[in-house]
Design an enzyme around this catalytic site. Structure first.
Site, PDB file in Angstrom:
ATOM      1  N   ASP A 148      68.375  58.532 140.905  1.00  0.00           N
ATOM      2  CA  ASP A 148      67.743  57.634 139.942  1.00  0.00           C
ATOM      3  C   ASP A 148      68.525  56.325 139.917  1.00  0.00           C
ATOM      4  O   ASP A 148      69.719  56.293 140.223  1.00  0.00           O
ATOM      5  CB  ASP A 148      67.720  58.254 138.542  1.00  0.00           C
ATOM      6  CG  ASP A 148      66.622  57.664 137.665  1.00  0.00           C
ATOM      7  OD1 ASP A 148      65.558  58.297 137.541  1.00  0.00           O
ATOM      8  OD2 ASP A 148      66.819  56.561 137.120  1.00  0.00           O
ATOM      9  N   ASP A 182      69.342  52.421 143.894  1.00  0.00           N
ATOM     10  CA  ASP A 182      68.149  51.596 143.698  1.00  0.00           C
ATOM     11  C   ASP A 182      67.208  51.839 144.869  1.00  0.00           C
ATOM     12  O   ASP A 182      67.406  51.297 145.961  1.00  0.00           O
ATOM     13  CB  ASP A 182      68.543  50.121 143.606  1.00  0.00           C
ATOM     14  CG  ASP A 182      67.353  49.200 143.397  1.00  0.00           C
ATOM     15  OD1 ASP A 182      66.199  49.697 143.381  1.00  0.00           O
ATOM     16  OD2 ASP A 182      67.561  47.982 143.268  1.00  0.00           O
ATOM     17  N   GLY A 241      55.706  53.089 131.931  1.00  0.00           N
ATOM     18  CA  GLY A 241      55.799  53.526 130.544  1.00  0.00           C
ATOM     19  C   GLY A 241      54.398  53.748 130.010  1.00  0.00           C
ATOM     20  O   GLY A 241      53.447  53.953 130.773  1.00  0.00           O
ATOM     21  N   GLN A 262      39.400  56.427 120.772  1.00  0.00           N
ATOM     22  CA  GLN A 262      39.566  56.497 122.218  1.00  0.00           C
ATOM     23  C   GLN A 262      40.006  57.918 122.603  1.00  0.00           C
ATOM     24  O   GLN A 262      40.696  58.594 121.847  1.00  0.00           O
ATOM     25  CB  GLN A 262      40.550  55.445 122.726  1.00  0.00           C
ATOM     26  CG  GLN A 262      41.977  55.560 122.216  1.00  0.00           C
ATOM     27  CD  GLN A 262      42.227  54.765 120.954  1.00  0.00           C
ATOM     28  OE1 GLN A 262      41.411  54.764 120.042  1.00  0.00           O
ATOM     29  NE2 GLN A 262      43.391  54.107 120.872  1.00  0.00           N
ATOM     30  N   ASN A 281      48.458  61.858 131.846  1.00  0.00           N
ATOM     31  CA  ASN A 281      49.083  61.863 130.515  1.00  0.00           C
ATOM     32  C   ASN A 281      49.984  63.073 130.259  1.00  0.00           C
ATOM     33  O   ASN A 281      49.632  63.987 129.521  1.00  0.00           O
ATOM     34  CB  ASN A 281      47.988  61.803 129.433  1.00  0.00           C
ATOM     35  CG  ASN A 281      47.246  60.488 129.439  1.00  0.00           C
ATOM     36  OD1 ASN A 281      47.833  59.422 129.401  1.00  0.00           O
ATOM     37  ND2 ASN A 281      45.928  60.562 129.504  1.00  0.00           N
ATOM     38  N   SER A 321      48.717  58.608 139.687  1.00  0.00           N
ATOM     39  CA  SER A 321      48.328  58.550 138.280  1.00  0.00           C
ATOM     40  C   SER A 321      46.814  58.462 138.137  1.00  0.00           C
ATOM     41  O   SER A 321      46.117  57.933 139.021  1.00  0.00           O
ATOM     42  CB  SER A 321      48.963  57.311 137.629  1.00  0.00           C
ATOM     43  OG  SER A 321      48.388  57.026 136.369  1.00  0.00           O
ATOM     44  N   ARG A 346      41.415  60.995 125.442  1.00  0.00           N
ATOM     45  CA  ARG A 346      42.276  61.328 126.564  1.00  0.00           C
ATOM     46  C   ARG A 346      42.421  62.840 126.667  1.00  0.00           C
ATOM     47  O   ARG A 346      42.137  63.571 125.722  1.00  0.00           O
ATOM     48  CB  ARG A 346      43.690  60.725 126.386  1.00  0.00           C
ATOM     49  CG  ARG A 346      43.791  59.214 126.326  1.00  0.00           C
ATOM     50  CD  ARG A 346      43.475  58.561 127.653  1.00  0.00           C
ATOM     51  NE  ARG A 346      43.731  57.139 127.606  1.00  0.00           N
ATOM     52  CZ  ARG A 346      42.883  56.221 127.154  1.00  0.00           C
ATOM     53  NH1 ARG A 346      41.697  56.600 126.690  1.00  0.00           N
ATOM     54  NH2 ARG A 346      43.187  54.949 127.167  1.00  0.00           N
ATOM     55  N   LYS A 378      56.215  58.960 114.980  1.00  0.00           N
ATOM     56  CA  LYS A 378      55.764  58.310 113.743  1.00  0.00           C
ATOM     57  C   LYS A 378      55.584  59.316 112.614  1.00  0.00           C
ATOM     58  O   LYS A 378      55.881  59.017 111.455  1.00  0.00           O
ATOM     59  CB  LYS A 378      54.463  57.550 114.004  1.00  0.00           C
ATOM     60  CG  LYS A 378      54.653  56.327 114.883  1.00  0.00           C
ATOM     61  CD  LYS A 378      53.351  55.561 115.036  1.00  0.00           C
ATOM     62  CE  LYS A 378      53.593  54.254 115.777  1.00  0.00           C
ATOM     63  NZ  LYS A 378      52.431  53.374 115.722  1.00  0.00           N
ATOM     64  N   TYR A 426      49.791  48.514 137.421  1.00  0.00           N
ATOM     65  CA  TYR A 426      50.270  49.880 137.636  1.00  0.00           C
ATOM     66  C   TYR A 426      49.292  50.713 138.474  1.00  0.00           C
ATOM     67  O   TYR A 426      49.683  51.399 139.427  1.00  0.00           O
ATOM     68  CB  TYR A 426      50.505  50.548 136.285  1.00  0.00           C
ATOM     69  CG  TYR A 426      50.972  51.974 136.338  1.00  0.00           C
ATOM     70  CD1 TYR A 426      52.246  52.296 136.802  1.00  0.00           C
ATOM     71  CD2 TYR A 426      50.150  53.006 135.907  1.00  0.00           C
ATOM     72  CE1 TYR A 426      52.680  53.612 136.834  1.00  0.00           C
ATOM     73  CE2 TYR A 426      50.569  54.322 135.937  1.00  0.00           C
ATOM     74  CZ  TYR A 426      51.836  54.620 136.407  1.00  0.00           C
ATOM     75  OH  TYR A 426      52.259  55.926 136.436  1.00  0.00           O
TER      76      TYR A 426
END
Length: 335
Positions: free
Chosen positions: A32, A52, A77, A218, A176, A116, A220, A198, A147
């Protein structure tokens, strides 16, 4: 499976993958860009390297002697991050390109690329009751800007390295992923982690309000990280050469996601909707027809069970962190 390299090992999914491989006795090199103290999970049994991977020479070092390579490395992210950092997301193309070059040079036996669901065409994701996306829906191409384009291009690179150079590649399109031992604040978190955070903040502070990005309608699907790791490994070991969806087929609204977390926490919150916040596409779900046909399996951890485990881990982390430093800063709940 021995002589394995996991790229992006300091990240959320990478850390879980390394743990799973080590449990089965694999010899793992974990790589990483972050210093190891910043990894979500680091294991003394692995050969841990700070490199890297956008640099070709670093990729050559990382893959020396490798038989199997898992590329989960990317600058990414949640929706708030990828909408504000399109160039940074696209620069991850250097990681996959240089890893493929190094893999070819090193004679790697098999190479996995973590793609993705953001590769899917936006015009197929305009409704909350979206039709599940099957693998062919990536074309004609119009993926998530930045992305999604990087992921789609890198899928094609894998395909052409296989066709032109004989490098065996496998590609999964993740939908996800969530679970413990991942980011939950700072702007890179995804919706399940942001919402759990939250709700925990509200419980710790006594201020029983929550901000939700968008109108909450929305939709997902969300896949627990254990399913992600298992699916990744069986795909890697399979003879499937085309990209496969790897995600849950259980579609929920963000409002429903909040309600599940509220039930786990044992409280109800007053909801405030931030309609100008990044929301991504209106609806997205995984069509699992092909993965069931080719692998005889699909993700099966329920959202309720996965969120309960995620919430419990995060609650312990945040309670301890609050005791040490005071309340964590709040940021948005994207999807």
């Amino acid at each position: 499976m021995n002589d394995v390299v996991v790229c992006g090992a300091g990240g959320f999914i990478g850390g879980h993958l390394v743990a799973d491989l080590l449990r089965e006795g694999a010899r793992v090199r974990a790589v990483d860009i972050k210093p190891t103290e910043g990894w979500f999970q680091a294991f003394d049994e692995a050969d841990n390297r700070e490199l890297d991977l956008s640099d070709l020479e670093a990729c050559r070092e990382a893959l020396e002697g490798a038989r199997y390579v898992f590329n989960l490395a990317a600058d990414m992210g949640g929706m708030g991050f990828i909408e504000a950092n399109k160039a940074r997301c696209m620069l991850s193309v250097l990681i996959n390109t240089h890893l493929l070059l190094a893999a070819r040079e090193q004679g790697v036996e098999r190479y996995f690329f973590a793609s993705s669901a953001c590769v899917y065409a936006a015009d197929k994701q305009t409704s909350t009751d979206v039709e599940p996306l099957n693998e062919a829906d990536a074309y004609p191409a119009m993926p998530e800007d930045g992305y999604g384009w990087e992921k789609l291009f890198s899928e094609r690179m894998c395909r052409h390295f296989s066709e032109d150079f004989g490098l065996a590649t496998r590609v999964a399109r993740y939908h996800n992923v969530y679970g413990p031992q991942g980011t939950y604040d700072g702007g890179r978190e995804k919706a399940p982690a942001a919402i759990c955070r939250k709700v925990i903040e509200a419980k710790l502070s006594g201020d029983h309000r929550i901000e939700i990005w968008g109108d909450g309608e929305q939709t997902r699907s969300f896949m627990y990280v254990d399913d992600c790791v298992y699916g990744t490994r069986i795909l890697m070991q399979s003879d499937v050469t085309e990209p496969l969806n790897l995600g849950s087929a259980h579609l929920v609204t963000i409002n429903e996601l909040v309600s599940i977390v509220e039930e786990i926490a044992g409280l109800k919150l007053r909801r405030h909707y931030k309609l100008d916040a990044p929301q991504g596409v209106r609806g997205r779900n995984s069509d699992n027809t092909l993965i069931k046909e080719r692998l005889g399996w699909e993700p099966d951890v329920t959202l309720e069970d996965g969120l309960e485990k995620t919430y419990a881990w995060m609650s312990d982390e945040m309670t301890a962190r609050t005791a040490r430093k005071g309340p964590v800063l709040s940021s948005g709940a994207g999807a």
